[in-house]
Design a protein around this motif. Structure first.
Motif, PDB file in Angstrom:
ATOM      1  N   LYS A  30      39.483  34.129  38.417  1.00 28.95           N
ATOM      2  CA  LYS A  30      39.858  35.275  39.253  1.00 28.95           C
ATOM      3  C   LYS A  30      41.227  35.038  39.906  1.00 28.95           C
ATOM      4  N   GLU A  31      41.423  33.833  40.412  1.00 30.75           N
ATOM      5  CA  GLU A  31      42.696  33.494  41.051  1.00 30.75           C
ATOM      6  C   GLU A  31      43.863  33.608  40.066  1.00 30.75           C
ATOM      7  N   LYS A  32      43.641  33.100  38.866  1.00 31.72           N
ATOM      8  CA  LYS A  32      44.678  33.148  37.831  1.00 31.72           C
ATOM      9  C   LYS A  32      45.029  34.590  37.466  1.00 31.72           C
TER      10      LYS A  32
ATOM     11  N   ARG B 265      38.309  30.274  39.833  1.00 35.67           N
ATOM     12  CA  ARG B 265      39.629  29.903  39.319  1.00 35.67           C
ATOM     13  C   ARG B 265      40.188  30.949  38.358  1.00 35.67           C
TER      14      ARG B 265
ATOM     15  N   GLU C 181      44.515  37.297  39.271  1.00 33.65           N
ATOM     16  CA  GLU C 181      45.119  37.974  40.420  1.00 33.65           C
ATOM     17  C   GLU C 181      46.586  37.595  40.580  1.00 33.65           C
ATOM     18  N   ARG C 182      46.888  36.326  40.330  1.00 31.63           N
ATOM     19  CA  ARG C 182      48.266  35.861  40.476  1.00 31.63           C
ATOM     20  C   ARG C 182      49.188  36.555  39.466  1.00 31.63           C
TER      21      ARG C 182
END
Length: 279
Positions: free
Chosen positions: A142-144, A140, A146-147
């Motif tokens: 990493k996703e944040k 999560r 990257e976004r």
């Protein structure tokens, strides 16, 4: 340079501004008229602004520097992301983090953190050894990152310029760039302040077609700048090779001349000269 024509601007609805009651008086020089309670942008001024911005943008890119695309409004995100990725330029389309330019050192730490997480996730042994809950937390995070930071993952230094779709919405980015002396190229609708940016392009910044047309025009200028830079590098390389070859030829000629001189001054040559003189 691919020219944007008056008809292209008209078809894309670039001339439609905001309601007259929402206008910014500083946009007055770029407004042609009022119709049905809406301000109409002067497309002749838009054409001139596009040409000026494109020429300046090409010069910046030709010098080998990066241009950051900024557009967080929904209708602009897709086209801006596609064009920035095609040109391999940094972009911000999710959310502008305060201090992204003025506190770039901290942003770089976040980028290194994101790269560290990616590296850990690629190492299956390390990643799978984590508990399920920890893996989910890491994923999560990493996703944040990257976004928010994915578009500037390869940015190692501050960009040389910003291209912004809506200056009113991206006022923090404009303020940071202004503080650092970074030139700003931006689409300015009738509710914007064009004096905040270096290269204002009067245009409808809400319609997808309008955003796409202006973004692609700027993208084309960047592409031409990149091609010219590549050509400059090739020309410089050929010039360096020719100079190196000439230097080698001169060196070889000098070496040959020294060999001839040594032969003429050798003892055998001197003895032969003496015999010829006695005869």
């Amino acid at each position: 340079m691919a020219q944007v024509e008056y008809k292209d601007l008209l078809d894309a609805g670039v001339h439609f501004g905001h309601l007259t009651r929402k206008w910014d008086p500083r946009m007055a020089p770029y407004i042609f008229m009022e119709k049905n309670g809406i301000h109409i942008i002067d497309l002749n001024k838009t054409l001139a602004s596009i040409d000026e911005a494109a020429a300046a943008m090409k010069g910046i890119v030709r010098s080998g520097r990066k241009v950051m695309f900024v557009a967080t409004k929904k209708q602009a995100q897709e086209i801006v992301t596609e064009e920035a990725r095609r040109l391999k330029m940094p972009f911000v389309t999710d959310r502008w983090l305060g201090g992204m330019l003025t506190n770039f050192a901290t942003i770089r730490k976040s980028l290194k953190k994101m790269q560290g997480i990616e590296k850990m996730m690629k190492d299956e042994t390390t990643y799978k050894s984590l508990a399920k809950r920890e893996r989910l937390t890491v994923f999560r995070e990493k996703e944040k990152l990257e976004r928010v930071l994915g578009g500037i993952a390869d940015l190692t230094r501050l960009p040389a310029a910003l291209f912004i779709v809506d200056v009113k919405r991206e006022h923090i980015a404009v303020a940071e760039a202004k503080r650092l002396g970074i030139p700003v190229f931006a689409m300015c609708d009738t509710n914007s302040n064009p004096s905040d940016v270096d290269y204002p392009i009067p245009a409808n910044d809400d319609a997808y077609k309008s955003i796409r047309l202006i973004t692609l025009a700027i993208g084309k200028a960047i592409e031409e700048g990149l091609l010219e830079r590549k050509q400059d590098k090739d020309d410089q390389r050929l010039q360096d090779e020719e100079e190196a070859k000439r230097a080698e030829d001169v060196k070889a000629a000098q070496a040959e001349g020294e060999t001839v001189a040594d032969d003429e001054s050798s003892p055998v040559a001197v003895a032969d000269d003496a015999e010829e003189q006695e005869d």
